[in-house]
Design a protein around this motif. Structure first.
Motif, PDB file in Angstrom:
ATOM      1  N   ASP A  38       0.821  -1.206   0.000  1.00  0.00           N
ATOM      2  CA  ASP A  38       0.000   0.000   0.000  1.00  0.00           C
ATOM      3  C   ASP A  38       0.858   1.261   0.000  1.00  0.00           C
ATOM      4  O   ASP A  38       0.512   2.258  -0.653  1.00  0.00           O
ATOM      5  CB  ASP A  38      -0.933  -0.009   1.213  1.00  0.00           C
ATOM      6  N   GLU A  39       1.970   1.209   0.719  1.00  0.00           N
ATOM      7  CA  GLU A  39       2.877   2.362   0.745  1.00  0.00           C
ATOM      8  C   GLU A  39       3.429   2.683  -0.640  1.00  0.00           C
ATOM      9  O   GLU A  39       3.792   3.828  -0.921  1.00  0.00           O
ATOM     10  CB  GLU A  39       4.030   2.090   1.710  1.00  0.00           C
ATOM     11  N   TYR A  40       3.492   1.673  -1.495  1.00  0.00           N
ATOM     12  CA  TYR A  40       4.013   1.869  -2.852  1.00  0.00           C
ATOM     13  C   TYR A  40       2.892   1.910  -3.896  1.00  0.00           C
ATOM     14  O   TYR A  40       3.144   1.794  -5.092  1.00  0.00           O
ATOM     15  CB  TYR A  40       5.015   0.764  -3.183  1.00  0.00           C
ATOM     16  N   GLY A  41       1.663   2.066  -3.401  1.00  0.00           N
ATOM     17  CA  GLY A  41       0.535   2.219  -4.308  1.00  0.00           C
ATOM     18  C   GLY A  41       0.168   0.970  -5.079  1.00  0.00           C
ATOM     19  O   GLY A  41      -0.377   1.059  -6.187  1.00  0.00           O
ATOM     20  N   SER A  42       0.439  -0.197  -4.498  1.00  0.00           N
ATOM     21  CA  SER A  42       0.162  -1.454  -5.192  1.00  0.00           C
ATOM     22  C   SER A  42      -0.834  -2.299  -4.407  1.00  0.00           C
ATOM     23  O   SER A  42      -0.753  -2.390  -3.180  1.00  0.00           O
ATOM     24  CB  SER A  42       1.460  -2.247  -5.384  1.00  0.00           C
ATOM     25  N   THR A  43      -1.783  -2.896  -5.113  1.00  0.00           N
ATOM     26  CA  THR A  43      -2.740  -3.821  -4.509  1.00  0.00           C
ATOM     27  C   THR A  43      -2.379  -5.240  -4.926  1.00  0.00           C
ATOM     28  O   THR A  43      -2.278  -5.509  -6.133  1.00  0.00           O
ATOM     29  CB  THR A  43      -4.175  -3.511  -4.971  1.00  0.00           C
ATOM     30  N   ALA A  68       4.808  -5.076  -7.303  1.00  0.00           N
ATOM     31  CA  ALA A  68       4.573  -3.632  -7.383  1.00  0.00           C
ATOM     32  C   ALA A  68       5.177  -3.013  -8.638  1.00  0.00           C
ATOM     33  O   ALA A  68       5.029  -1.800  -8.858  1.00  0.00           O
ATOM     34  CB  ALA A  68       5.143  -2.951  -6.146  1.00  0.00           C
TER      35      ALA A  68
END
Length: 230
Positions: A38-43, A68
């Motif tokens: 989540d910190e790297y914008g990935s689900t 990611a």
């Protein structure tokens, strides 16, 4: 193939996995992975949790970085993964059903070890908090010379330290990665947890849903020396 004859056998040593086998930490690994991604914008993809289960945390970090789309950040994400996990697990350590009882019983008739892909300090902390550390003569984790699961090194080393032939040693495991490591090392395997796929079942001698199952409790109880049970 599942072979119930293992229930009439007494091992020369017993080697336990930690995560998901002795300690209910898989939810903490899942939460830590989600936090980092989540910190790297990935689900994560729906299959990610199963692919990550049982991996050494450095391998998991690389997998997350690939997931990611940022493979160059594998080391950074691995560090964050471990930090999040340690924070979560030290705040809420929970033993798996039947784990404490089986460990206490098994310690009366065989030397015990832990073979884990987790860092040593995490394993020591979990076992200490659960009151289990004193039962284990040895804790084996990957290092510069011992490769992580699914390689057989941690199980081969644990059996050797316990003074037992691998073929006379029982591994207690919950993940495909760990079961594969134990099987490659030549140990007999008791698998535990929700029923897995056939590819995993083929590698174990017996699969049970919980270490609290009556057949497991009866097996261990029948091997307690008279002087220990008196």
């Amino acid at each position: 193939m599942t072979d119930r004859r293992i229930l009439s056998w007494t091992p020369a040593a017993v080697v336990f996995d930690c995560d998901g086998t002795l300690m209910d930490t898989e939810i903490h690994w899942q939460d830590a992975r989600v936090r980092v991604l989540d910190e790297y914008g990935s689900t994560p993809a729906p299959t990610f949790a199963e692919r990550a289960k049982g991996l050494h945390y450095t391998e998991c970090g690389r997998l997350m970085a690939t997931e990611a789309g940022r493979p160059e950040l594998a080391a950074e994400m691995t560090g964050k993964l471990l930090a999040h996990f340690v924070d979560l697990v030290t705040g809420a350590p929970v033993t798996m059903p039947g784990a404490c009882e089986l460990v206490a019983d098994a310690a009366t008739f065989a030397p015990l070890a832990v073979a884990s892909n987790c860092p040593r300090e995490v394993v020591e902390s979990c076992l200490g908090t659960a009151g289990l550390r004193s039962h284990f003569a040895h804790i084996v984790v990957p290092d510069d010379e011992i490769r992580p699961k699914p390689q057989p090194d941690v199980y081969l080393t644990a059996a050797r330290l316990c003074g037992a032939d691998p073929a006379e040693t029982l591994a207690v495991e919950d993940s495909h990665v760990g079961i594969l490591a134990a099987q490659r090392a030549g140990l007999r395997v008791l698998g535990v947890g929700p029923r897995p796929g056939e590819s995993t079942l083929e590698l174990v001698d017996l699969w049970v849903r919980s270490l609290a199952e009556p057949e497991v409790r009866d097996w261990a109880g029948a091997r307690i020396p008279a002087q220990a049970s008196g």
